[in-house]
Design a protein around this motif. Structure first.
Motif, PDB file in Angstrom:
ATOM      1  N   GLY A 172     -27.929  10.374 -15.047  1.00 33.86           N
ATOM      2  CA  GLY A 172     -27.524   9.912 -13.821  1.00 33.86           C
ATOM      3  C   GLY A 172     -28.717   9.318 -13.266  1.00 33.86           C
ATOM      4  O   GLY A 172     -29.718   8.625 -13.707  1.00 33.86           O
ATOM      5  N   GLU A 173     -28.659   9.208 -11.708  1.00 35.04           N
ATOM      6  CA  GLU A 173     -29.863   8.489 -11.322  1.00 35.04           C
ATOM      7  C   GLU A 173     -30.656   9.574 -10.640  1.00 35.04           C
ATOM      8  O   GLU A 173     -30.426  10.810 -10.269  1.00 35.04           O
ATOM      9  N   GLU A 174     -32.124   9.255 -10.232  1.00 35.50           N
ATOM     10  CA  GLU A 174     -33.115  10.545 -10.053  1.00 35.50           C
ATOM     11  C   GLU A 174     -33.354  10.238  -8.783  1.00 35.50           C
ATOM     12  O   GLU A 174     -33.433   9.114  -8.199  1.00 35.50           O
ATOM     13  N   VAL A 175     -33.479  11.490  -7.783  1.00 34.11           N
ATOM     14  CA  VAL A 175     -33.979  11.418  -6.642  1.00 34.11           C
ATOM     15  C   VAL A 175     -35.000  12.234  -6.211  1.00 34.11           C
ATOM     16  O   VAL A 175     -34.872  13.501  -6.889  1.00 34.11           O
ATOM     17  N   SER A 176     -35.975  12.025  -5.572  1.00 33.77           N
ATOM     18  CA  SER A 176     -36.957  13.074  -5.233  1.00 33.77           C
ATOM     19  C   SER A 176     -36.585  13.541  -3.864  1.00 33.77           C
ATOM     20  O   SER A 176     -36.426  12.913  -2.922  1.00 33.77           O
ATOM     21  N   LEU A 177     -36.643  14.810  -3.624  1.00 31.33           N
ATOM     22  CA  LEU A 177     -36.013  15.653  -2.464  1.00 31.33           C
ATOM     23  C   LEU A 177     -36.959  16.686  -1.952  1.00 31.33           C
ATOM     24  O   LEU A 177     -37.475  17.425  -2.403  1.00 31.33           O
ATOM     25  N   PHE A 178     -37.489  16.460  -0.568  1.00 30.38           N
ATOM     26  CA  PHE A 178     -38.743  17.075   0.005  1.00 30.38           C
ATOM     27  C   PHE A 178     -38.259  17.893   1.012  1.00 30.38           C
ATOM     28  O   PHE A 178     -37.364  17.720   1.870  1.00 30.38           O
ATOM     29  N   ALA A 191     -35.770  12.198   1.557  1.00 28.06           N
ATOM     30  CA  ALA A 191     -35.710  11.702   0.212  1.00 28.06           C
ATOM     31  C   ALA A 191     -36.076  10.200  -0.291  1.00 28.06           C
ATOM     32  O   ALA A 191     -36.357   9.693   0.757  1.00 28.06           O
ATOM     33  N   ALA A 192     -36.634  10.328  -1.616  1.00 26.58           N
ATOM     34  CA  ALA A 192     -37.069   8.811  -1.889  1.00 26.58           C
ATOM     35  C   ALA A 192     -36.857   8.573  -3.285  1.00 26.58           C
ATOM     36  O   ALA A 192     -36.365   9.591  -3.974  1.00 26.58           O
ATOM     37  N   GLN A 193     -36.889   7.400  -3.903  1.00 29.17           N
ATOM     38  CA  GLN A 193     -36.653   7.160  -5.269  1.00 29.17           C
ATOM     39  C   GLN A 193     -37.847   6.780  -5.785  1.00 29.17           C
ATOM     40  O   GLN A 193     -38.339   5.764  -5.143  1.00 29.17           O
ATOM     41  N   ASP A 194     -38.485   7.154  -6.977  1.00 31.72           N
ATOM     42  CA  ASP A 194     -39.545   6.724  -7.649  1.00 31.72           C
ATOM     43  C   ASP A 194     -39.260   5.901  -8.896  1.00 31.72           C
ATOM     44  O   ASP A 194     -38.331   6.107  -9.564  1.00 31.72           O
ATOM     45  N   PHE A 195     -40.151   5.076  -9.023  1.00 36.94           N
ATOM     46  CA  PHE A 195     -39.949   4.287 -10.400  1.00 36.94           C
ATOM     47  C   PHE A 195     -41.125   4.567 -11.288  1.00 36.94           C
ATOM     48  O   PHE A 195     -42.157   4.409 -11.173  1.00 36.94           O
ATOM     49  N   LYS A 196     -40.546   5.446 -12.234  1.00 36.40           N
ATOM     50  CA  LYS A 196     -41.613   6.068 -13.102  1.00 36.40           C
ATOM     51  C   LYS A 196     -42.111   5.199 -14.267  1.00 36.40           C
ATOM     52  O   LYS A 196     -43.306   5.619 -14.669  1.00 36.40           O
ATOM     53  N   ARG A 197     -41.384   4.369 -14.939  1.00 37.01           N
ATOM     54  CA  ARG A 197     -41.810   3.686 -15.905  1.00 37.01           C
ATOM     55  C   ARG A 197     -42.719   2.607 -15.518  1.00 37.01           C
ATOM     56  O   ARG A 197     -42.859   2.042 -14.607  1.00 37.01           O
ATOM     57  N   VAL A 229     -30.545  23.839  -2.762  1.00 37.18           N
ATOM     58  CA  VAL A 229     -31.234  23.567  -3.695  1.00 37.18           C
ATOM     59  C   VAL A 229     -32.659  24.406  -3.620  1.00 37.18           C
ATOM     60  O   VAL A 229     -33.238  25.039  -4.424  1.00 37.18           O
ATOM     61  N   HIS A 230     -33.208  24.039  -2.249  1.00 30.08           N
ATOM     62  CA  HIS A 230     -34.512  24.511  -1.993  1.00 30.08           C
ATOM     63  C   HIS A 230     -34.568  26.007  -1.336  1.00 30.08           C
ATOM     64  O   HIS A 230     -35.431  26.727  -1.762  1.00 30.08           O
ATOM     65  N   GLN A 231     -33.611  26.118  -0.753  1.00 25.76           N
ATOM     66  CA  GLN A 231     -33.650  27.651   0.211  1.00 25.76           C
ATOM     67  C   GLN A 231     -33.516  28.696  -0.740  1.00 25.76           C
ATOM     68  O   GLN A 231     -34.271  29.651  -0.912  1.00 25.76           O
ATOM     69  N   PRO A 232     -32.560  28.569  -1.908  1.00 26.71           N
ATOM     70  CA  PRO A 232     -32.522  29.610  -2.685  1.00 26.71           C
ATOM     71  C   PRO A 232     -33.843  29.958  -3.688  1.00 26.71           C
ATOM     72  O   PRO A 232     -34.058  31.218  -3.888  1.00 26.71           O
ATOM     73  N   VAL A 233     -34.576  28.967  -3.891  1.00 30.25           N
ATOM     74  CA  VAL A 233     -35.748  28.962  -4.587  1.00 30.25           C
ATOM     75  C   VAL A 233     -36.712  29.701  -3.679  1.00 30.25           C
ATOM     76  O   VAL A 233     -37.645  30.498  -4.258  1.00 30.25           O
ATOM     77  N   LEU A 248     -42.215  21.810  -1.118  1.00 27.87           N
ATOM     78  CA  LEU A 248     -41.306  21.835  -2.216  1.00 27.87           C
ATOM     79  C   LEU A 248     -40.670  20.655  -2.485  1.00 27.87           C
ATOM     80  O   LEU A 248     -39.783  20.227  -1.726  1.00 27.87           O
ATOM     81  N   PHE A 249     -40.978  20.088  -3.935  1.00 28.56           N
ATOM     82  CA  PHE A 249     -40.594  18.757  -3.972  1.00 28.56           C
ATOM     83  C   PHE A 249     -39.243  19.134  -5.315  1.00 28.56           C
ATOM     84  O   PHE A 249     -39.913  19.520  -6.278  1.00 28.56           O
ATOM     85  N   ALA A 250     -38.157  18.577  -5.035  1.00 34.95           N
ATOM     86  CA  ALA A 250     -37.387  18.817  -6.217  1.00 34.95           C
ATOM     87  C   ALA A 250     -37.050  17.427  -6.803  1.00 34.95           C
ATOM     88  O   ALA A 250     -36.643  16.516  -6.196  1.00 34.95           O
TER      89      ALA A 250
END
Ligand code: AMP
Ligand code: GLY
Length: 402
Positions: A172-178, A191-197, A229-233, A248-250
């Motif tokens: 799928g597509e990756e997203v960073s959620l803060f 949210a942001a998208q990061d280019f890892k490679r 996602v974040h609140q239960p953690v 907290l960064f998912a």
């Protein structure tokens, strides 16, 4: 307020840059900081992992808030040392930072919290993902589609001497959620998208991140997802007696079955922070301080509808090496004159000249009303910058995901 930012990367420069705009700030300090931060605050020669040094600096400065950028010091318990001595800290305790520091711990918390994540597999058979348990600066995760890749991954994690986990390979597509947390409450930070490679078209080895953009136009319901996602953690960590105070960064994979967590990080992202903070309206310092004091109830971040794109300029041998030192950097003033934000990631000053000193050297952020406009702005500034051997991707945010 007297504020100390801990760390020396472009993320810390972005944090310092925004805190600098706060009406509540009296003095901005950094440990160790970098030449970009030195232009807006005072840098002290104390390493980010030197607990005693940081404690004595914070006490000497009578710091009202210490903001810890990188994961290493958090996992090592620097926040605990400072808090024990009565200093307000933005950043989790060592126990709560295990959500990033140990993949096994993270899996255990996710399971207990009922948050969707990749299944753990009993044996390493392709397709699967092999992950070293501890912090490995992005080098401990192996995505395996063939038996040969599994064999290589098992050799590599064994060489790291680490425990490891094997999990289902998600597509799928990756997203960073803060989100920011005060230990109980959360406020979404976008949210942001990061280019890892390292290579264009998402090829070559993984890096810390070669660029990012925000917002992510195709990704909807980010604030709602923070609740799922974040609140239960956050609740589960509080229940265990180790509340999480900080960012907290998912890392999420948006799969056909819905979003699933790839990993949690216990800090702001780099380079995601370089695109989130230019969109943040209002007072970052107030938010960080409220989280550190345990009461985010009265404050909420507001992100502008504008877009930001950041492009990372790295040294020639990055990511294999992160020690590219001494090459003079030209064009800093011209790039800044375009209105772009030039965040220093790995630089030093030698004989009055800014030179390279690291792996990811600069992070250049452009803004605009659309991702495309922000991208044009960022690359126009990048064209004005140079140092011998600079490498950067020309396709950051070219296709804004989806
Ligand atoms: P992590 O440090 O766990 O985020 O892993 C680093 C990168 O490896 C992620 O950003 C993904 O690109 C990839 N990755 C990690 N876990 C998985 C997975 N279960 N399925 C597919 N890719 C993954
Ligand atoms: N850009 C991904 C990270 O900060 O871990």
């Amino acid at each position: 307020m007297q504020v100390v930012v801990v760390g020396s990367g472009a993320r810390e420069h972005a944090l310092a840059w925004h805190v600098r705009q706060s009406p509540g700030l009296t003095e901005l300090h950094a440990a160790p900081g970098n030449p970009g931060i030195a232009a807006i605050g005072r840098c002290h020669p104390v390493r980010a992992d030197d607990a005693d040094g940081l404690l004595s600096l914070a006490l000497t400065l009578d710091a009202d808030l210490v903001v810890i950028g990188p994961e290493g010091p958090l996992v090592a318990g620097i926040a605990d040392v400072l808090r024990r001595n009565g200093i307000a800290v933005f950043g989790p305790s060592a126990a709560a930072a295990q959500i990033e520091g140990s993949k096994r711990f993270a899996k255990d918390v996710l399971r207990a919290a009922g948050v969707p994540t990749a299944e753990t597999l009993p044996v390493a058979r392709p397709p699967c993902v092999v992950k070293a348990d501890g912090l490995a600066s992005g080098k401990g995760v192996f995505v395996c589609r063939t038996t040969e890749e599994v064999d290589d991954a098992l050799h590599a994690v064994t060489a790291l001497g680490a425990e490891f986990v094997v999990e289902e390979l998600l597509d799928g597509e990756e997203v960073s959620l803060f989100a920011l947390s005060d230990g109980k409450r959360l406020v979404p930070m976008g949210a942001a998208q990061d280019f890892k490679r390292i290579g264009e078209g998402d090829t070559g080895p993984n890096t810390g991140g070669m660029g990012a953009y925000s917002p992510v136009p195709w990704f909807e319901g980010a604030d709602e997802l923070v609740k799922q996602v974040h609140q239960p953690v956050i609740d589960e960590l509080a229940r265990r007696g180790t509340p999480f105070v900080g960012c907290l960064f998912a890392g999420l994979m948006i799969t056909p079955d819905g979003p699933k967590v790839l990993e949690f990080n216990a800090r702001f992202g780099d380079p995601e922070t370089q695109v989130l903070l230019p969109r943040l309206e209002g007072d970052l310092l107030e938010l960080l301080h409220a989280a550190a004091l345990g009461d985010l109830s009265g404050v909420a971040p507001s992100l502008s509808g504008d877009a930001a794109v950041t492009v990372v300029l790295a040294g020639p041998d990055y990511p294999a090496r992160s020690d590219y030192a001494g090459a003079p950097i030209t064009g800093l003033a011209a790039a800044a004159a375009t209105g772009a934000l030039v965040f220093h990631g790995g630089t030093a000053v030698r004989d009055g000249t800014v030179v390279t000193n690291g792996g990811r050297i600069l992070s250049v952020t452009g803004t605009g009303t659309t991702v495309e406009a922000a991208r044009g702005h960022a690359y126009a500034a990048v064209e004005l910058l140079s140092f011998a051997g600079a490498q950067f991707r020309r396709d950051i945010a070219a296709v804004a995901g989806g």
